[in-house]
Design a protein around this motif. Structure first.
Motif, short mmCIF file in Angstrom:
data_model
loop_
_atom_site.label_atom_id
_atom_site.label_comp_id
_atom_site.label_asym_id
_atom_site.label_seq_id
_atom_site.Cartn_x
_atom_site.Cartn_y
_atom_site.Cartn_z
N GLY A 1 0.79 -1.14 -0.01
CA GLY A 1 -0.06 -0.09 0.18
C GLY A 1 0.88 1.14 -0.06
O GLY A 1 2.06 1.31 0.64
N LEU B 1 -8.20 -1.82 4.85
CA LEU B 1 -8.76 -2.36 3.64
C LEU B 1 -8.00 -3.25 2.98
O LEU B 1 -8.39 -4.31 2.55
CB LEU B 1 -9.11 -1.01 2.61
CG LEU B 1 -10.06 -1.17 1.59
CD1 LEU B 1 -11.09 -1.38 2.05
CD2 LEU B 1 -9.99 0.54 0.98
N PHE C 1 -10.36 3.14 -3.53
CA PHE C 1 -11.41 2.89 -2.66
C PHE C 1 -12.72 2.36 -3.35
O PHE C 1 -13.53 2.08 -2.61
CB PHE C 1 -11.50 4.38 -1.99
CG PHE C 1 -10.45 4.79 -1.19
CD1 PHE C 1 -10.23 4.36 -0.17
CD2 PHE C 1 -9.65 5.66 -1.56
CE1 PHE C 1 -8.91 4.47 0.74
CE2 PHE C 1 -8.44 6.37 -0.72
CZ PHE C 1 -8.16 5.52 0.40
N GLU D 1 -6.08 3.63 9.31
CA GLU D 1 -7.31 3.04 9.26
C GLU D 1 -7.41 2.46 7.96
O GLU D 1 -8.07 1.25 7.84
CB GLU D 1 -8.29 3.86 9.78
CG GLU D 1 -8.41 4.50 11.18
CD GLU D 1 -7.17 5.36 11.32
OE1 GLU D 1 -6.87 6.43 10.59
OE2 GLU D 1 -6.62 5.19 12.50
N ASN D 2 -7.17 3.25 6.95
CA ASN D 2 -7.62 2.87 5.55
C ASN D 2 -6.65 1.74 5.25
O ASN D 2 -6.98 1.01 4.44
CB ASN D 2 -7.46 3.87 4.53
CG ASN D 2 -8.30 4.82 4.68
OD1 ASN D 2 -9.64 4.58 5.34
ND2 ASN D 2 -8.39 6.00 4.13
N PHE D 3 -5.43 1.44 5.84
CA PHE D 3 -4.57 0.37 5.58
C PHE D 3 -5.52 -0.95 5.84
O PHE D 3 -4.97 -1.98 5.41
CB PHE D 3 -3.39 0.25 6.38
CG PHE D 3 -2.17 0.70 5.60
CD1 PHE D 3 -2.00 1.51 4.93
CD2 PHE D 3 -1.57 -0.38 4.77
CE1 PHE D 3 -0.75 2.29 4.06
CE2 PHE D 3 -0.27 -0.30 3.94
CZ PHE D 3 -0.16 1.13 3.70
N LEU E 1 -3.25 5.53 0.23
CA LEU E 1 -4.27 4.78 1.27
C LEU E 1 -4.89 6.11 2.27
O LEU E 1 -5.93 6.06 2.87
CB LEU E 1 -3.65 3.83 2.04
CG LEU E 1 -3.57 2.39 1.65
CD1 LEU E 1 -5.30 2.06 1.63
CD2 LEU E 1 -3.20 2.15 0.27
N GLY E 2 -4.04 7.09 2.61
CA GLY E 2 -4.48 8.23 3.34
C GLY E 2 -4.51 8.31 4.80
O GLY E 2 -4.50 9.06 5.56
N SER E 3 -4.45 6.74 5.50
CA SER E 3 -4.38 6.87 6.94
C SER E 3 -4.07 5.49 7.19
O SER E 3 -4.21 4.34 6.53
CB SER E 3 -5.99 7.19 7.54
OG SER E 3 -6.80 6.25 7.11
N TYR F 1 1.26 5.61 8.56
CA TYR F 1 0.21 4.76 8.11
C TYR F 1 0.37 3.27 8.31
O TYR F 1 -0.31 2.31 8.33
CB TYR F 1 -0.21 4.81 6.54
CG TYR F 1 -0.65 6.39 6.22
CD1 TYR F 1 -0.91 7.30 7.32
CD2 TYR F 1 -0.75 6.63 4.92
CE1 TYR F 1 -1.26 8.57 6.77
CE2 TYR F 1 -1.02 8.04 4.30
CZ TYR F 1 -1.17 9.07 5.42
OH TYR F 1 -1.63 10.20 5.08
N ASP G 1 -9.81 4.28 -8.81
CA ASP G 1 -9.84 4.68 -7.62
C ASP G 1 -9.63 3.51 -6.53
O ASP G 1 -10.53 2.45 -6.59
CB ASP G 1 -10.91 5.58 -7.08
CG ASP G 1 -10.85 6.40 -5.67
OD1 ASP G 1 -10.08 5.55 -4.93
OD2 ASP G 1 -11.70 7.05 -5.54
#
Ligand SMILES: Cc1cc2nc3c(=O)[nH]c(=O)nc-3n(C[C@H](O)[C@H](O)[C@H](O)COP(=O)(O)OP(=O)(O)OC[C@H]3O[C@@H](n4cnc5c(N)ncnc54)[C@H](O)[C@@H]3O)c2cc1C
Length: 310
Positions: free
Chosen positions: A194, A206, A293, A202-204, A198-200, A229, A291
């Motif tokens: 990643g 995913l 996401f 928490e998003n990892f 991913l931006g954060s 992250y 994207d």
């Protein structure tokens, strides 16, 4: 030509890297495999079953580089080659041993061309150097991911207990471990990486979710690690881990040279990126331009629908 290989082991099990180093080093000659540690009976039995191993030597003590280098310098006189994996123990002990023996170590070998000729990557993997090592004895580290694992021989090599315990000036006080139920990055067959996109942290979750479905290890770019992250030990690349999976899924990763230096051994690459011009998208065998996401939840839903679980 006689070869002494230092076994890597952790948490009571032989590291997968050891079987790969044994396979590589078996091109040089029959192998004595050295297992150092406390309560290593099971590890020694596992080691004795590897093809190419003619004897297992065991020794009591902690695998700390200063004591290990001293022990190896006395054992080395019996061998033409002393070989370790280019992992944390090998990187620590092999230069110390080479200094004690007044030899030049040849490190990070990815190919053995002959008894004294080796290939190793240089300039962050952008060039391959051929080294001719005409010293009387050879002190080497092998990049485990560059070699296939040795098979089980079906027989057990003899196990010899050395009566000189490893004596170290350094004492191991504590071992702080990262708990993880995912495979080891350096030897995993599938790795999902990643990037900063991913931006954060928490998003990892995913990609960790996707990794669980595929039985994959999770890695990250330095940008993602620096941003907090992902933990440090997930970093892949020139200053991180070198991986050689069958499949690398790179999610939101541009493909900077320093990242590519760590993934050159990947057999297939799938890139997911919004930018069709990103270097990793161009390098990938398959690219999904879009994207992450949107794509990752769709991938997870499709794996669920197909009942894929490894
Ligand atoms: C001495 C040195 C050593 C280094 N060592 C390493 C190393 O070992 N490992 C390493 O990784 N880096 C290393 N770096 C850093 C490296 O140069 C890059 O900065 C880093 O790899 C970039 O990480 P990234 O791909 O996550 O970020 P970026 O380069 O910013 O790329 C982010 C990518 O995400 C894509 N994206 C954005 N949003 C989305 C979305 N929603 N969906 C899908 N895709 C999206 C973008 O198109 C872009 O391609 C090193 C640098 C130096 C100077």
């Amino acid at each position: 030509m006689s070869v002494l290989v230092i076994a890597d082991h952790d948490a009571g099990a032989l590291s997968p890297a050891t079987a790969r180093v044994v396979q590589g080093a078996s091109e040089l000659g029959p192998i004595d495999l050295l297992v150092i540690g406390e309560n290593t009976e099971n590890i020694a039995a596992e080691a004795a079953a590897l093809a190419g191993v003619t004897k297992v030597l065991t020794c009591q003590g902690a695998v700390l580089a200063d004591g290990l280098a001293t022990l190896l310098s006395t054992l080395a006189v019996r061998y033409h080659y002393v070989v370790a994996s280019a992992g944390s123990v090998g990187k620590d002990v092999i230069p110390r041993l080479a200094a004690k023996l007044d030899l030049m170590p040849v490190t990070d070998i990815v190919k053995i061309l002959g008894p004294t000729r080796f290939e190793r990557p240089i300039y962050a993997g952008n060039a391959v150097q051929t080294v001719s090592d005409n010293q009387p004895r050879h002190v080497l580290t092998l990049r485990a991911s560059a070699f296939r694992p040795a098979a089980s021989s079906g027989t057990a090599a003899p196990i010899q207990v050395l009566d000189s315990p490893v004596d170290s000036a350094v004492k191991l006080l504590a071992d702080h471990r990262t708990q993880s139920d995912t495979p080891d990055l350096a030897t995993a067959q599938i790795v999902i990486g990643g990037g900063i996109a991913l931006g954060s942290a928490e998003n990892f979750a995913l990609i960790e979710n996707l990794a669980k479905k595929l039985g994959a290890a999770v890695g990250a770019t330095r940008a993602a690690v620096d941003a907090g992250y992902a933990p440090n030990d997930w970093q892949i690349g020139q200053t991180g881990k070198i991986i050689a999976p069958d499949l690398y899924i790179a999610i939101g990763i541009s493909g900077a040279l320093q990242h590519l230096a760590g993934i050159q051994g990947a057999k297939k690459i799938l890139a997911i990126n919004t930018d069709a011009e990103a270097p990793l998208v161009k390098l990938a065998d398959v690219a999904l331009v879009g994207d992450l996401f949107e794509i990752i939840p769709q991938l997870i839903a499709e794996l669920d629908r197909l009942g894929v679980k490894r």
